[in-house]
Design a protein around this motif. Structure first.
Motif, PDB file in Angstrom:
ATOM      1  N   SER A  47       0.830  -1.211   0.000  1.00  0.00           N
ATOM      2  CA  SER A  47       0.000   0.000   0.000  1.00  0.00           C
ATOM      3  C   SER A  47       0.862   1.258   0.000  1.00  0.00           C
ATOM      4  O   SER A  47       0.554   2.236  -0.698  1.00  0.00           O
ATOM      5  N   SER A 135      -0.763  -4.256   3.678  1.00  0.00           N
ATOM      6  CA  SER A 135      -0.635  -3.072   4.522  1.00  0.00           C
ATOM      7  C   SER A 135      -0.376  -3.500   5.960  1.00  0.00           C
ATOM      8  O   SER A 135      -1.248  -4.086   6.602  1.00  0.00           O
ATOM      9  N   GLU A 137      -0.168  -1.592   8.378  1.00  0.00           N
ATOM     10  CA  GLU A 137      -0.993  -0.758   9.259  1.00  0.00           C
ATOM     11  C   GLU A 137      -2.450  -1.209   9.263  1.00  0.00           C
ATOM     12  O   GLU A 137      -3.248  -0.725  10.061  1.00  0.00           O
ATOM     13  N   THR A 139      -4.527  -0.685   6.815  1.00  0.00           N
ATOM     14  CA  THR A 139      -5.356   0.279   6.085  1.00  0.00           C
ATOM     15  C   THR A 139      -5.556  -0.181   4.645  1.00  0.00           C
ATOM     16  O   THR A 139      -4.656  -0.772   4.036  1.00  0.00           O
ATOM     17  N   LEU A 140      -6.727   0.105   4.118  1.00  0.00           N
ATOM     18  CA  LEU A 140      -7.034  -0.272   2.750  1.00  0.00           C
ATOM     19  C   LEU A 140      -6.388   0.717   1.781  1.00  0.00           C
ATOM     20  O   LEU A 140      -6.276   1.900   2.082  1.00  0.00           O
ATOM     21  N   PRO A 180     -11.364   0.922  -2.273  1.00  0.00           N
ATOM     22  CA  PRO A 180     -10.427   0.572  -1.200  1.00  0.00           C
ATOM     23  C   PRO A 180     -10.317  -0.942  -1.025  1.00  0.00           C
ATOM     24  O   PRO A 180     -11.328  -1.640  -0.959  1.00  0.00           O
TER      25      PRO A 180
END
Length: 244
Positions: A47, A135, A137, A139-140, A180
């Protein structure tokens, strides 16, 4: 052949006259992480990499430092065979040993497969080790283009907006990459598949035509929207391969 992601990103940023702090602020990536990536002290996640290449508007070949006019040298075993990178009558021949490789955070591995240099299609052999994610994190991500993929082995979870899909060997899928999304290998065994990202670097008018075409395929009761062969057949009929 393993490539230095950080160096390529740093050179692209400097060539465009963007400071490290300015790029960090624009992309939402910390200046500390960006510095570590550029100096080879840390590998980006999928990402993070997509975020950076989208902002810098560089292609996968740019990232790999590939020159469209240069062909890789053949390996010793290939001296009596057709050399790697041979281009005859529209044929791009790339030997397995010459696949450019990107290894990202968590061991996610991209091998760039043979493709034309028109920027329309990025062809990848992708490997997600057990526990790896696109990712770290959680996140998308989202980026321009359309993703087509076929899982060769293992299992992978695709998070697409609010939905989750468990994918196994033999499953295939495609979607608009501006939605996303995130990939996670929740198992212990590696997951490996073929990815074709269409139109990420194509001109705006080409992306619009791709979106229109995929919309018509999805709306055609005689066509299966997940049928990649049908989509590419129609791409050829529309003459999109000559655009961009």
């Amino acid at each position: 052949m393993e490539e230095d992601i950080g160096r390529a990103l740093r050179e692209a940023r400097k060539a465009q006259g963007i400071s490290l702090r300015a790029l960090a602020a624009e992309t939402g990536i910390s200046a500390s992480l960006l510095s570590q990536v550029e100096n080879g002290k840390s590998q980006p996640s999928v990402s993070t990499l997509y975020t950076l290449v989208s902002r810098l508007r560089i292609s996968l070949d740019d990232l790999l430092g590939l020159d469209a006019d240069e062909s890789p040298e053949p390996s010793p075993q290939q001296h009596d065979a057709e050399p790697a990178g041979a281009n005859r009558a529209g044929l791009i021949l790339q030997r397995a040993a010459e696949n450019p490789v990107l290894t990202m955070d968590g061991g996610v591995r991209w091998e760039r497969l043979a493709s034309f240099d028109d920027g329309l299609v990025e062809a990848l052999l992708v490997t997600y080790p057990g526990g790896a994610s696109s990712s770290v994190e959680g996140t998308l991500m989202r980026h321009s283009g359309f993703e087509f993929a076929y899982l060769l082995e293992g299992s992978l979870t695709l998070a697409l907006e609010f939905d989750r899909y468990r994918l196994g060997a033999g499953d295939s899928f495609c979607f608009d990459s501006t939605r996303p999304h995130m990939y996670v290998n929740q198992g212990r065994e590696k997951a490996r598949g073929l990815w074709y990202v269409v139109g990420r670097n194509a001109a705006d008018h080409t992306r619009e035509r791709l979106a229109d075409l995929l919309g018509r395929v999805a709306g055609d009761s005689a066509a299966n929207p997940a049928n990649v062969v049908e989509v590419f057949r129609r791409l050829g009929a529309e003459g999109l391969a000559t655009d961009g």
